[in-house]
Design a protein around this motif. Sequence first.
Motif, PDB file in Angstrom:
ATOM      1  N   LEU A 156       9.098  -7.190  -6.797  1.00 18.53           N
ATOM      2  CA  LEU A 156       8.918  -6.113  -5.839  1.00 18.53           C
ATOM      3  C   LEU A 156      10.145  -5.202  -5.832  1.00 18.53           C
ATOM      4  O   LEU A 156      11.240  -5.642  -5.473  1.00 18.53           O
ATOM      5  CB  LEU A 156       8.701  -6.684  -4.428  1.00 18.53           C
ATOM      6  CG  LEU A 156       8.391  -5.660  -3.333  1.00 18.53           C
ATOM      7  CD1 LEU A 156       6.983  -5.102  -3.502  1.00 18.53           C
ATOM      8  CD2 LEU A 156       8.544  -6.297  -1.948  1.00 18.53           C
ATOM      9  N   THR A 186      -2.951 -12.358  -5.085  1.00 24.17           N
ATOM     10  CA  THR A 186      -3.576 -11.278  -5.852  1.00 24.17           C
ATOM     11  C   THR A 186      -5.060 -11.559  -6.013  1.00 24.17           C
ATOM     12  O   THR A 186      -5.538 -12.658  -5.743  1.00 24.17           O
ATOM     13  CB  THR A 186      -2.917 -11.117  -7.235  1.00 24.17           C
ATOM     14  OG1 THR A 186      -3.141 -12.315  -8.013  1.00 24.17           O
ATOM     15  CG2 THR A 186      -1.418 -10.873  -7.116  1.00 24.17           C
ATOM     16  N   GLN A 224      -0.907  -7.409  -9.799  1.00 22.52           N
ATOM     17  CA  GLN A 224       0.500  -7.437  -9.418  1.00 22.52           C
ATOM     18  C   GLN A 224       0.642  -7.829  -7.948  1.00 22.52           C
ATOM     19  O   GLN A 224      -0.162  -7.435  -7.103  1.00 22.52           O
ATOM     20  CB  GLN A 224       1.130  -6.054  -9.641  1.00 22.52           C
ATOM     21  CG  GLN A 224       1.082  -5.579 -11.097  1.00 22.52           C
ATOM     22  CD  GLN A 224       1.836  -6.510 -12.030  1.00 22.52           C
ATOM     23  OE1 GLN A 224       2.990  -6.845 -11.784  1.00 22.52           O
ATOM     24  NE2 GLN A 224       1.183  -6.936 -13.105  1.00 22.52           N
ATOM     25  N   THR A 278       1.734  -7.589  -4.296  1.00 19.85           N
ATOM     26  CA  THR A 278       2.052  -6.493  -3.383  1.00 19.85           C
ATOM     27  C   THR A 278       2.294  -7.061  -1.992  1.00 19.85           C
ATOM     28  O   THR A 278       1.918  -8.192  -1.693  1.00 19.85           O
ATOM     29  CB  THR A 278       0.910  -5.460  -3.327  1.00 19.85           C
ATOM     30  OG1 THR A 278      -0.285  -6.117  -2.864  1.00 19.85           O
ATOM     31  CG2 THR A 278       0.659  -4.830  -4.688  1.00 19.85           C
ATOM     32  N   ASN A 313       4.455  -1.889   4.377  1.00 20.29           N
ATOM     33  CA  ASN A 313       3.570  -1.952   3.203  1.00 20.29           C
ATOM     34  C   ASN A 313       4.355  -2.122   1.898  1.00 20.29           C
ATOM     35  O   ASN A 313       4.023  -1.550   0.864  1.00 20.29           O
ATOM     36  CB  ASN A 313       2.692  -0.700   3.110  1.00 20.29           C
ATOM     37  CG  ASN A 313       1.754  -0.562   4.293  1.00 20.29           C
ATOM     38  OD1 ASN A 313       1.470  -1.526   4.997  1.00 20.29           O
ATOM     39  ND2 ASN A 313       1.271   0.642   4.535  1.00 20.29           N
ATOM     40  N   GLY A 314       5.415  -2.916   1.959  1.00 21.39           N
ATOM     41  CA  GLY A 314       6.173  -3.234   0.760  1.00 21.39           C
ATOM     42  C   GLY A 314       7.149  -2.175   0.307  1.00 21.39           C
ATOM     43  O   GLY A 314       7.755  -2.315  -0.758  1.00 21.39           O
ATOM     44  N   LYS A 315       7.333  -1.119   1.102  1.00 24.14           N
ATOM     45  CA  LYS A 315       8.281  -0.058   0.767  1.00 24.14           C
ATOM     46  C   LYS A 315       9.246   0.131   1.923  1.00 24.14           C
ATOM     47  O   LYS A 315       8.903  -0.124   3.076  1.00 24.14           O
ATOM     48  CB  LYS A 315       7.543   1.259   0.469  1.00 24.14           C
ATOM     49  CG  LYS A 315       6.640   1.187  -0.752  1.00 24.14           C
ATOM     50  CD  LYS A 315       5.978   2.532  -1.011  1.00 24.14           C
ATOM     51  CE  LYS A 315       5.093   2.477  -2.256  1.00 24.14           C
ATOM     52  NZ  LYS A 315       4.450   3.789  -2.528  1.00 24.14           N
TER      53      LYS A 315
END
Length: 313
Positions: A36, A50, A56, A58, A207-209
Amino acid sequence: MKRRCKCILVFLFVCTGPFLSAQNDRLIIGRTTGKLPIGKNVTIRTFGFTDSLSGQVTFPGSEIEAREGDSVSIDFWNISQGNPVSLYCKEMEFQQRNAENEVMKVKEPIHHMVHGFYSFQAKKAGTYLYYSPENYPFNLQAGMFGVLIIRPKETDSLDHKPSQEILWCSNEIDTKWHTDAIMGTAYDVSNKPILLPLYKPNYFLINGKTTIENKGLQSFVNKKEKVLLRLVNSGLYLHEIQFPSDAELKFISGSDRNLIAGPNGYRIQLHSGECLEVFVFLDQVNEKEKIRYHFIEPISKKVAYKAEIPVFY
């Protein structure tokens, strides 16, 4: 005559019964080989869920979507190299089944390269967090979590649908928990908890960011359209979201005590694992306003990180 009517009613029930709910089948794969990117030149190893072998990892992982009344079956394939894992949702009863589709009286973690089978009834519309409870909170923080969305049985008319649906799944990351030395811990049949350093997150994500990468909640040209906002706290800290004073929020699902109205506008507080759905009305909000996201250490109650997200983009 009365007996005949009773038979007709029974016949109608038997014939229409199967159409009252739908079967929803899903494959979810648990893996420990995710990567990530969380900042400039920073990529960490993660675990995750997944939908396929080539998928991938996430944050959040595989999304499960169903409608009220659906019967949901999950084939969970654990291809991770670490300790056994399983699926769990606090608000939803996940029944575990064996290969013969029989409900298991005692739930067991799923071992490496083994399939586990789960089922549940989608009884109540809302947004929920599911995750692997083994080695808690390590597997959760490592990335083995996803979002479960159950939609209402009734279909709204186009006039009442929001212009868009937004999911904000927030969590913190302590990169010291994501080293190969910790995440590559050898398989242990006793499934003993992993020894971890003190949790001191240094990245804060939606959201992973990173939060600064979030573009906003609504397009300014569509500010008169309501937004369906789903909020999920998949971290370990308390997450507080403060909205501008002119924003109007309408509770949909979750716990209404988490939605707090005040003189400076609505704020939402979510403890670890909590979720909330709200309609957001932004037509009276100024173009330059911000939404303030606070990540709060739950014991000291101190704000560990503050972020400002534009309302509009």
